[in-house]
Design a protein around this motif. Sequence first.
Motif, mmCIF file in Angstrom:
data_model
loop_
_atom_site.group_PDB
_atom_site.id
_atom_site.type_symbol
_atom_site.label_atom_id
_atom_site.label_comp_id
_atom_site.label_asym_id
_atom_site.label_seq_id
_atom_site.Cartn_x
_atom_site.Cartn_y
_atom_site.Cartn_z
ATOM 1 N N LEU A 23 2.398 -16.275 16.072
ATOM 2 C CA LEU A 23 2.006 -17.768 16.030
ATOM 3 C C LEU A 23 2.171 -18.359 16.799
ATOM 4 O O LEU A 23 1.171 -19.753 16.861
ATOM 5 C CB LEU A 23 3.799 -18.369 15.329
ATOM 6 C CG LEU A 23 3.775 -19.847 14.970
ATOM 7 C CD1 LEU A 23 2.741 -20.117 13.786
ATOM 8 C CD2 LEU A 23 5.200 -20.146 14.598
ATOM 9 N N TYR A 24 2.276 -17.885 18.129
ATOM 10 C CA TYR A 24 1.941 -18.836 19.285
ATOM 11 C C TYR A 24 0.719 -18.789 20.438
ATOM 12 O O TYR A 24 0.002 -19.400 20.992
ATOM 13 C CB TYR A 24 2.937 -18.388 20.704
ATOM 14 C CG TYR A 24 2.395 -18.779 21.663
ATOM 15 C CD1 TYR A 24 2.989 -19.923 22.346
ATOM 16 C CD2 TYR A 24 2.148 -18.864 23.213
ATOM 17 C CE1 TYR A 24 3.273 -20.877 23.538
ATOM 18 C CE2 TYR A 24 2.024 -18.971 23.853
ATOM 19 C CZ TYR A 24 2.588 -20.312 24.733
ATOM 20 O OH TYR A 24 1.647 -21.198 25.749
ATOM 21 N N SER A 25 0.177 -17.386 19.659
ATOM 22 C CA SER A 25 -1.321 -17.174 19.999
ATOM 23 C C SER A 25 -2.233 -17.847 18.738
ATOM 24 O O SER A 25 -3.392 -18.291 19.717
ATOM 25 C CB SER A 25 -1.391 -15.436 19.257
ATOM 26 O OG SER A 25 -0.641 -14.188 20.477
ATOM 27 N N ALA A 26 -1.473 -17.549 17.345
ATOM 28 C CA ALA A 26 -2.365 -18.491 16.288
ATOM 29 C C ALA A 26 -2.323 -20.861 17.767
ATOM 30 O O ALA A 26 -3.981 -20.774 17.590
ATOM 31 C CB ALA A 26 -2.112 -18.902 15.671
ATOM 32 N N THR A 27 -1.395 -21.217 17.868
ATOM 33 C CA THR A 27 -1.065 -22.112 17.805
ATOM 34 C C THR A 27 -1.712 -22.592 19.477
ATOM 35 O O THR A 27 -2.756 -23.284 19.801
ATOM 36 C CB THR A 27 0.374 -22.543 18.440
ATOM 37 O OG1 THR A 27 0.632 -22.261 16.997
ATOM 38 C CG2 THR A 27 0.425 -23.640 18.975
ATOM 39 N N LEU A 28 -1.831 -21.256 20.486
ATOM 40 C CA LEU A 28 -2.801 -21.636 21.836
ATOM 41 C C LEU A 28 -4.087 -21.582 21.573
ATOM 42 O O LEU A 28 -4.728 -22.168 22.205
ATOM 43 C CB LEU A 28 -2.023 -20.208 22.452
ATOM 44 C CG LEU A 28 -2.863 -20.328 23.982
ATOM 45 C CD1 LEU A 28 -2.374 -21.626 24.837
ATOM 46 C CD2 LEU A 28 -2.569 -18.876 24.758
ATOM 47 N N LEU A 29 -4.579 -20.841 20.541
ATOM 48 C CA LEU A 29 -6.089 -20.122 20.473
ATOM 49 C C LEU A 29 -6.481 -21.844 19.944
ATOM 50 O O LEU A 29 -7.786 -22.349 20.198
ATOM 51 C CB LEU A 29 -6.705 -19.136 19.266
ATOM 52 C CG LEU A 29 -8.083 -19.725 18.571
ATOM 53 C CD1 LEU A 29 -9.196 -18.742 19.871
ATOM 54 C CD2 LEU A 29 -7.931 -18.425 17.229
ATOM 55 N N ILE A 30 -6.011 -22.478 19.176
ATOM 56 C CA ILE A 30 -5.976 -23.646 18.160
ATOM 57 C C ILE A 30 -5.850 -24.939 19.030
ATOM 58 O O ILE A 30 -7.433 -25.736 19.358
ATOM 59 C CB ILE A 30 -5.131 -24.454 17.591
ATOM 60 C CG1 ILE A 30 -5.589 -23.149 16.099
ATOM 61 C CG2 ILE A 30 -5.422 -25.254 16.451
ATOM 62 C CD1 ILE A 30 -4.457 -23.129 14.841
#
Length: 92
Positions: A16-23
Amino acid sequence: MRQSLVSKLFLGASLLYSATLLIACLMPAPAVILTKDNSDKVLHGSAYFVFTLLWFSYFYLFYLKNKNTRFVVGVTLLLALSYGMIIEVMQG
């Protein structure tokens, strides 16, 4: 059973953090953030520190705990560097 649930929670938090960081990294920066000081560098450094810490914790505690700590650090740093380079390429 309990360790499996905690492992899934750590994995979920890391993903979830990785996806949030990507966005967040691919969104256009608002004009308020575009300043000449180094706040942008501090923000990026902090974000990637948390990214690396989450993935290190997951790998060390639940996936590679029987491996050498240097190996876990190497895997985590390779993941963080690869992820950062991919984001840089996607940013253009």
